[in-house]
Design a protein around this motif. Structure first.
Motif, PDB file in Angstrom:
ATOM      1  N   ASP A 158       0.852  -1.705  -0.037  1.00  0.00           N
ATOM      2  CA  ASP A 158       0.520  -0.116   0.094  1.00  0.00           C
ATOM      3  C   ASP A 158       0.649   1.260  -0.202  1.00  0.00           C
ATOM      4  OD1 ASP A 158      -1.909   1.431  -0.204  1.00  0.00           O
ATOM      5  OD2 ASP A 158      -2.734   1.945   2.165  1.00  0.00           O
ATOM      6  N   PHE A 159       1.621   1.482  -0.529  1.00  0.00           N
ATOM      7  CA  PHE A 159       2.947   2.310  -0.731  1.00  0.00           C
ATOM      8  C   PHE A 159       1.944   3.562  -1.038  1.00  0.00           C
ATOM      9  CE2 PHE A 159       3.655  -0.343  -4.760  1.00  0.00           C
ATOM     10  CZ  PHE A 159       3.259   0.995  -5.898  1.00  0.00           C
ATOM     11  N   GLY A 160       2.918   4.887  -1.511  1.00  0.00           N
ATOM     12  CA  GLY A 160       2.059   5.956  -1.882  1.00  0.00           C
ATOM     13  C   GLY A 160       3.291   6.336  -3.259  1.00  0.00           C
ATOM     14  N   ALA A 161       2.598   7.356  -3.823  1.00  0.00           N
ATOM     15  CA  ALA A 161       3.239   7.112  -5.231  1.00  0.00           C
ATOM     16  C   ALA A 161       3.072   8.621  -5.546  1.00  0.00           C
ATOM     17  CB  ALA A 161       3.058   6.299  -6.390  1.00  0.00           C
ATOM     18  N   VAL A 162       4.496   9.299  -6.133  1.00  0.00           N
ATOM     19  CA  VAL A 162       4.021  10.200  -6.708  1.00  0.00           C
ATOM     20  C   VAL A 162       4.929  10.817  -8.051  1.00  0.00           C
ATOM     21  CG1 VAL A 162       4.323  11.945  -4.739  1.00  0.00           C
ATOM     22  CG2 VAL A 162       6.836  11.351  -5.919  1.00  0.00           C
ATOM     23  N   PHE A 163       4.417  11.724  -9.167  1.00  0.00           N
ATOM     24  CA  PHE A 163       5.407  11.553 -10.548  1.00  0.00           C
ATOM     25  C   PHE A 163       5.872  12.843 -10.797  1.00  0.00           C
ATOM     26  CE2 PHE A 163       1.624   9.435 -10.635  1.00  0.00           C
ATOM     27  CZ  PHE A 163       1.410   7.940 -11.535  1.00  0.00           C
ATOM     28  N   ALA A 164       6.997  12.566 -10.994  1.00  0.00           N
ATOM     29  CA  ALA A 164       7.806  13.966 -10.899  1.00  0.00           C
ATOM     30  C   ALA A 164       9.251  14.028 -12.199  1.00  0.00           C
ATOM     31  CB  ALA A 164       9.029  13.695  -8.861  1.00  0.00           C
ATOM     32  N   SER A 165       9.591  15.118 -12.101  1.00  0.00           N
ATOM     33  CA  SER A 165      10.916  15.480 -13.138  1.00  0.00           C
ATOM     34  C   SER A 165      12.028  16.231 -12.265  1.00  0.00           C
ATOM     35  CB  SER A 165      10.202  16.523 -13.853  1.00  0.00           C
ATOM     36  OG  SER A 165      11.670  17.637 -14.552  1.00  0.00           O
ATOM     37  N   GLY A 166      13.103  15.273 -11.449  1.00  0.00           N
ATOM     38  CA  GLY A 166      14.086  16.183 -11.060  1.00  0.00           C
ATOM     39  C   GLY A 166      14.782  16.977 -11.604  1.00  0.00           C
ATOM     40  N   ARG A 167      14.644  17.203 -12.530  1.00  0.00           N
ATOM     41  CA  ARG A 167      15.371  17.800 -13.377  1.00  0.00           C
ATOM     42  C   ARG A 167      14.993  19.456 -13.849  1.00  0.00           C
ATOM     43  NH1 ARG A 167      15.297  19.666 -19.228  1.00  0.00           N
ATOM     44  NH2 ARG A 167      13.719  18.049 -19.007  1.00  0.00           N
ATOM     45  N   LYS A 168      13.712  19.364 -13.227  1.00  0.00           N
ATOM     46  CA  LYS A 168      12.350  20.673 -12.710  1.00  0.00           C
ATOM     47  C   LYS A 168      12.522  21.013 -12.227  1.00  0.00           C
ATOM     48  CE  LYS A 168      10.356  20.447 -17.625  1.00  0.00           C
ATOM     49  NZ  LYS A 168       9.364  19.900 -18.050  1.00  0.00           N
ATOM     50  N   GLY A 169      12.735  19.769 -10.970  1.00  0.00           N
ATOM     51  CA  GLY A 169      12.064  19.930  -9.441  1.00  0.00           C
ATOM     52  C   GLY A 169      10.549  20.440  -8.939  1.00  0.00           C
ATOM     53  N   THR A 170       9.976  19.443 -10.225  1.00  0.00           N
ATOM     54  CA  THR A 170       8.203  19.530 -10.148  1.00  0.00           C
ATOM     55  C   THR A 170       7.997  17.995  -9.909  1.00  0.00           C
ATOM     56  OG1 THR A 170       7.956  19.152 -12.840  1.00  0.00           O
ATOM     57  CG2 THR A 170       8.723  21.084 -10.764  1.00  0.00           C
ATOM     58  N   CYS A 171       6.839  17.957  -9.276  1.00  0.00           N
ATOM     59  CA  CYS A 171       6.440  16.620  -9.150  1.00  0.00           C
ATOM     60  C   CYS A 171       4.545  17.079  -8.520  1.00  0.00           C
ATOM     61  CB  CYS A 171       6.457  15.811  -7.784  1.00  0.00           C
ATOM     62  SG  CYS A 171       5.698  16.501  -6.002  1.00  0.00           S
ATOM     63  N   ARG A 172       3.958  15.776  -8.750  1.00  0.00           N
ATOM     64  CA  ARG A 172       2.396  15.496  -8.460  1.00  0.00           C
ATOM     65  C   ARG A 172       1.737  14.070  -8.600  1.00  0.00           C
ATOM     66  NH1 ARG A 172       1.409  15.782 -15.106  1.00  0.00           N
ATOM     67  NH2 ARG A 172       3.032  17.243 -15.408  1.00  0.00           N
ATOM     68  N   LEU A 173       0.969  14.268  -7.805  1.00  0.00           N
ATOM     69  CA  LEU A 173       0.259  12.768  -7.320  1.00  0.00           C
ATOM     70  C   LEU A 173      -0.573  12.272  -8.508  1.00  0.00           C
ATOM     71  CD1 LEU A 173      -1.334  14.333  -3.306  1.00  0.00           C
ATOM     72  CD2 LEU A 173       0.839  12.969  -4.049  1.00  0.00           C
ATOM     73  N   ASN A 174      -0.690  12.609  -8.830  1.00  0.00           N
ATOM     74  CA  ASN A 174      -1.178  11.822 -10.625  1.00  0.00           C
ATOM     75  C   ASN A 174      -1.529  13.049 -11.696  1.00  0.00           C
ATOM     76  OD1 ASN A 174      -3.572  10.174  -8.665  1.00  0.00           O
ATOM     77  ND2 ASN A 174      -4.036  12.396  -7.770  1.00  0.00           N
ATOM     78  N   MET A 175      -1.453  12.335 -12.510  1.00  0.00           N
ATOM     79  CA  MET A 175      -0.599  12.715 -14.090  1.00  0.00           C
ATOM     80  C   MET A 175      -1.695  13.969 -14.484  1.00  0.00           C
ATOM     81  SD  MET A 175       1.869  11.391 -14.655  1.00  0.00           S
ATOM     82  CE  MET A 175       1.893  12.567 -16.255  1.00  0.00           C
ATOM     83  N   ASN A 176      -2.577  13.480 -14.049  1.00  0.00           N
ATOM     84  CA  ASN A 176      -3.917  14.822 -14.461  1.00  0.00           C
ATOM     85  C   ASN A 176      -3.676  16.356 -13.591  1.00  0.00           C
ATOM     86  OD1 ASN A 176      -4.929  12.716 -16.566  1.00  0.00           O
ATOM     87  ND2 ASN A 176      -6.103  12.017 -14.225  1.00  0.00           N
ATOM     88  N   ASP A 177      -3.384  16.025 -12.593  1.00  0.00           N
ATOM     89  CA  ASP A 177      -2.609  17.194 -11.842  1.00  0.00           C
ATOM     90  C   ASP A 177      -1.377  18.131 -12.263  1.00  0.00           C
ATOM     91  OD1 ASP A 177      -4.324  15.887  -9.886  1.00  0.00           O
ATOM     92  OD2 ASP A 177      -2.698  15.300  -8.271  1.00  0.00           O
ATOM     93  N   PRO A 178      -1.717  19.320 -12.430  1.00  0.00           N
ATOM     94  CA  PRO A 178      -0.990  19.883 -12.494  1.00  0.00           C
ATOM     95  C   PRO A 178       0.842  20.165 -11.406  1.00  0.00           C
ATOM     96  CG  PRO A 178      -2.277  21.476 -11.139  1.00  0.00           C
ATOM     97  CD  PRO A 178      -2.309  20.342 -11.196  1.00  0.00           C
ATOM     98  N   ASP A 179       1.507  20.559 -12.137  1.00  0.00           N
ATOM     99  CA  ASP A 179       2.541  20.488 -11.660  1.00  0.00           C
ATOM    100  C   ASP A 179       3.377  20.807 -10.286  1.00  0.00           C
ATOM    101  OD1 ASP A 179       4.003  18.646 -13.272  1.00  0.00           O
ATOM    102  OD2 ASP A 179       5.036  20.080 -14.526  1.00  0.00           O
ATOM    103  N   THR A 180       3.685  20.687  -9.509  1.00  0.00           N
ATOM    104  CA  THR A 180       3.993  21.896  -8.140  1.00  0.00           C
ATOM    105  C   THR A 180       5.109  21.875  -7.966  1.00  0.00           C
ATOM    106  OG1 THR A 180       2.847  21.875  -6.035  1.00  0.00           O
ATOM    107  CG2 THR A 180       3.400  20.063  -7.149  1.00  0.00           C
ATOM    108  N   ASP A 181       5.628  22.074  -6.557  1.00  0.00           N
ATOM    109  CA  ASP A 181       7.306  21.930  -6.465  1.00  0.00           C
ATOM    110  C   ASP A 181       7.064  20.070  -4.904  1.00  0.00           C
ATOM    111  OD1 ASP A 181       6.128  22.306  -3.709  1.00  0.00           O
ATOM    112  OD2 ASP A 181       6.758  24.415  -3.476  1.00  0.00           O
ATOM    113  N   PHE A 182       8.263  19.935  -4.480  1.00  0.00           N
ATOM    114  CA  PHE A 182       7.876  18.844  -3.965  1.00  0.00           C
ATOM    115  C   PHE A 182       7.370  18.953  -2.533  1.00  0.00           C
ATOM    116  CE2 PHE A 182      12.476  17.193  -6.336  1.00  0.00           C
ATOM    117  CZ  PHE A 182      12.142  16.901  -7.042  1.00  0.00           C
ATOM    118  N   ARG A 183       6.857  20.287  -2.257  1.00  0.00           N
ATOM    119  CA  ARG A 183       5.485  19.832  -1.070  1.00  0.00           C
ATOM    120  C   ARG A 183       5.239  17.931  -0.911  1.00  0.00           C
ATOM    121  NH1 ARG A 183       3.819  25.364  -0.514  1.00  0.00           N
ATOM    122  NH2 ARG A 183       4.471  25.499  -2.550  1.00  0.00           N
ATOM    123  N   PRO A 184       4.361  17.817  -1.943  1.00  0.00           N
ATOM    124  CA  PRO A 184       3.255  16.555  -2.272  1.00  0.00           C
ATOM    125  C   PRO A 184       4.649  15.579  -1.462  1.00  0.00           C
ATOM    126  CG  PRO A 184       2.769  17.635  -4.236  1.00  0.00           C
ATOM    127  CD  PRO A 184       4.025  18.716  -3.380  1.00  0.00           C
TER     128      PRO A 184
END
Length: 604
Positions: A158-184
C-alpha cells in the motif's frame, strides 16, 4: 524538540536519484540564497562526477514543517551493494526512484529487495515524466508487480507514489494534476515514514554503519542512535569483532545540517550522528553503556564474487610513472584503509611479502578502488580478475551465476545470442517489442561476464543496453574461452618507433603510441592470430647517403587503441598483468623473461 524522519533514496543507475536529492535540498532551504551549488552536489568524488554514478553512500538533512528529515543517498550499482546493505539499517523508509521510461531495472530489484526484507516503508517516485516516450502509469504498474514478486507485506504494497521531474524540481500526485514543487513528496514522507523509536532516557546504544574523514578530527564513526541521549564527553563501551569491549570517551558529536556536519550539544534516538574520539573501529561495532555493554549482530554483507592480485610494481620502469607510494607497506596500509571503509571488500595476504588478494562484488567494484589509488599516487601491479568458487557438502565445485539482461535492435540479436552462448549463458526469456528491439534474459556465469559489455557494444554498433545481478551459486559450467587472440610482446627495452609500429600493423592492432617507453615482456598490441609473438618495436629506419628520408613511403600509422583501466583488466589473460601508475597504464606478461615463460608453459 524537532521530530525526526530517516529515509534512504534507492534506485537503479542513472534514474535521477542524486538530481532529485539536489532539488529536495534546494527547496527545503539547505543552501543560502547566495551560495553557489554544483549539480549532483551529493556526488562529491571526482570519479562519481566523471562517471555520473554514486559510489559511496552519503548523508544529508533538511528541515521541513518542524521536522528534521535525514536523507541517505545510496549507490545504484550492484557492485557497491555493500554500501546499501549497511546504511539501510539507519533508516525507517525508502524513496524508490524509478525512470518513467525504463521502469524497474535489475539493480532496482536488488536494492528494493534489501529494503523490503528489512521491513522498510517505501514511497515510489516515478521520475523523468517529462522524458519523450515515458510511460509513468506503466512504470508504476511494473513497480507493483516487482513488490509482489519480492513478497512485500500488505503495508509495503500500500505504498504512496508521486510523479516527478527531478531535473525541473516538480512533482504531482496524479498524472492529471498540474505540476507543483516537492511539497507533496515531503508531506508524504512525514505522513507515511514512521518516526524512529527509542528511549532518550535509556542507556546509550548505537551501531557504526559508515565512516567519514575530517582533516581536523580524523576518522569519524557514523551511525544512528537507537537509545539514550548522547553528549560530548560521554564514556561508552565499544564492542570489537573478537567479542571484547573497550571503554572510550566521545570527544565530539556532529550532525548533518544540509550536507555539512555541524557540532551538536546532544543527540537522541533517531539522530544520525558522526562521532570523534574512537582510535580504531570497524563498521558493525556496537557502542553501548559501560556498565552493561551490548554487542548487536554484525551487519550482514553478501560475499564477494571476484578477486584480483595486487602486488608491488616490479617492472623495469617502476618508479618512473609519477608514483609516490611504491612499497608493499604503502600498498598494505592503503588496502587496509579501503577494507575498513567498505566491508564488502576483503583483503588477504598471499605467500609473497608484498602480494595481496583483494576480493569484491564485481570488476567495477575493484577498478573503482584501483582508479582512486592511482589518482592518490600509488604505483602497483594487478592480476587478471578471478571468480571466487565455492564447494558444496559433497565437494562439488560451485560458481557464481548472474542474471544478465540485454536489450538490442533485432538485427544484432543473433550475434549477441551467439556470444552469450559461447560464454555458457542459458537463455531464460526473449521478447521483441513494436520498435523492433529484442529483450534477452540469460543466466550467465560471472566468469562469462568479464569484459562482456564492451564486446556487446561492438557487436551491436553501440546500441546494446545491459545489466546484471548476482543470482546464486550453481555447479561449475565448464571451460569458458578467454581472449582468443595472442599478443605482440616487446623483445628489447627502449622507445617504440613509428617505423617499427608501422611495419607491425599487418600483425594486429597496437595499444601503445610511438614514442612510448617499452621493456622486454611488455605487451604492445593484440595479435590477429591465436599465438603470442615477440617483436622488435624499437627498430628504426636506417638512412644512408644513397637514400634520403623523403624518398621512402610516408609513415601513416593507424591510430592505436587507447585502453581504459576497465578495458586493460578485462583484456589480460591469467599469465598477464597490468602495471598501474598515476601517469600511465601498461599491460605486460607476469613473467618478463621469454625463456622462463616457455619453461613454465612446458610444465603446464
Amino acid at each position: 524538540m524537532l521530530e525526526i524522519r530517516n529515509v534512504a533514496i534507492i534506485a537503479h543507475v542513472d534514474h535521477g536519484k542524486t538530481t532529485l536529492v539536489d532539488q529536495i535540498l534546494k527547496q527545503c532551504g539547505a543552501f543560502r540564497e547566495t551560495e553557489e551549488v554544483n549539480e549532483r552536489v551529493m556526488d562529491s568524488g571526482d570519479l562519481e562526477r566523471e562517471r555520473g554514478i554514486t559510489i559511496l553512500s552519503k548523508n544529508a538533512s533538511v528541515f521541513y514543517k518542524e521536522h528534521r528529515i535525514n536523507i541517505v543517498d545510496t549507490p545504484g550499482h550492484a557492485d557497491f551493494g555493500g554500501q546499501v546493505e549497511r546504511v539501510l539499517g539507519t533508516v525507517d523508509g525508502v524513496l524508490l526512484v524509478v525512470d518513467a521510461f525504463e521502469g524497474p531495472m535489475a539493480q532496482t530489484r536488488f536494492v528494493t529487495q534489501k529494503a523490503l526484507e528489512l521491513g522498510l516503508i517505501p514511497i515510489v517516485v516515478i521520475n523523468k515524466i517529462d522524458r519523450d516516450g515515458s510511460n509513468p502509469s506503466g512504470a508504476l504498474n511494473k513497480v507493483f508487480d516487482l513488490f509482489c514478486d519480492l513478497d512485500a507485506n500488505e503495508k509495503q504494497l500500500d505504498f504512496g507514489a508521486v510523479f516527478a521531474s527531478g531535473r525541473k524540481g516538480t512533482c504531482r500526485l496524479n498524472m492529471n494534476d498540474p505540476d507543483t514543487d516537492f511539497r507533496p513528496l515531503m508531506d508524504m514522507i512525514l505522513e507515511r515514514i514512521p518516526a524512529p523509536k527509542g528511549d532518550s532516557a535509556g542507556t546509550p546504544l548505537l551501531q557504526i554503519a559508515s565512516l567519514e574523514y575530517s582533516s581536523f578530527l580524523g576518522r569519524l564513526a557514523v551511525g544512528r542512535i537507537q537509545r539514550g541521549t548522547w553528549k560530548a564527553g560521554l564514556t561508552i563501551a565499544q564492542s570489537r569483532p573478537d567479542g571484547k569491549f573497550k571503554n572510550i570517551r566521545i570527544q565530539k558529536i556532529l550532525r548533518y545540517e544540509g550536507i555539512v556536519p555541524q557540532p551538536a550539544e546532544n543527540a537522541g534516538p533517531g539522530d544520525i550522528v558522526l562521532l570523534s574520539g574512537l582510535e580504531s573501529f570497524d563498521i558493525g561495532d556496537t557502542l553501548s553503556d559501560v556498565n552493561s555493554p551490548e554487542s548487536l549482530p554484525r551487519i550482514h554483507i553478501d560475499p564477494p564474487t571476484i578477486s584480483m592480485l595486487f602486488t608491488v610494481n616490479t617492472s623495469p620502469l617502476a618508479g618512473k610513472g609519477g608514483g609516490k607510494f611504491l612499497t608493499g607497506n604503502h600498498l598494505l596500509e592503503r588496502l587496509e584503509r579501503a577494507r575498513m571503509a567498505d566491508p564488502a571488500l576483503i583483503v588477504e595476504k598471499t605467500d609473497g611479502a608484498s602480494a595481496f588478494n583483494v576480493s569484491g562484488r564485481g570488476v567495477m567494484h575493484l577498478t573503482i578502488l584501483i582508479e582512486n589509488m592511482r589518482r592518490e599516487g600509488y604505483e602497483f601491479t594487478i592480476g587478471s580478475p578471478q571468480v571466487i568458487f565455492q564447494k558444496d557438502e559433497g565437494g562439488k565445485v560451485l560458481e557464481p551465476i548472474e542474471q544478465f539482461k540485454v536489450e538490442v535492435p533485432a538485427e544484432f540479436s543473433g550475434a549477441v545470442i551467439e556470444e552469450l552462448g559461447r560464454r555458457k549463458g542459458e537463455m531464460v526469456n526473449m521478447l521483441q517489442d513494436d520498435n523492433n528491439r529484442v529483450f534477452l534474459e540469460y543466466n550467465v556465469p560471472s566468469r562469462g561476464l568479464i569484459g562482456i559489455r564492451s564486446i556487446l557494444l561492438s557487436l551491436s554498433k553501440g546500441y546494446a543496453i545491459s545489466q546484471s545481478l548476482f543470482l546464486e551459486y550453481q555447479p561449475h559450467k565448464g571451460e569458458i574461452p578467454s581472449r582468443i587472440n595472442g599478443v605482440l610482446i616487446a623483445k628489447d627495452p627502449g622507445v617504440a618507433s613509428a617505423y617499427a609500429l608501422w611495419k607491425l600493423e599487418d600483425r594486429g592492432y597496437m595499444i601503445i603510441p610511438p614514442g612510448s617507453d617499452v621493456y622486454a615482456g611488455m605487451i604492445i598490441g593484440e595479435h590477429n592470430r591465436d599465438v603470442d609473438i615477440i617483436v622488435n618495436v624499437i627498430k628504426s629506419k636506417h638512412l644512408t647517403n644513397m637514400r634520403a628520408s623523403g624518398s621512402d613511403e610516408n609513415i601513416l600509422l593507424t591510430p592505436y587503441r587507447r585502453m581504459s583501466l576497465e578495458e586493460c583488466v578485462t583484456f589480460i589473460n591469467e599469465d598477464e598483468c597490468v602495471e598501474v601508475t598515476p601517469n600511465i597504464l601498461r599491460v605486460r606478461k607476469s613473467e618478463l623473461d621469454e625463456h622462463r615463460r616457455k619453461a613454465a608453459a612446458k610444465v603446464e
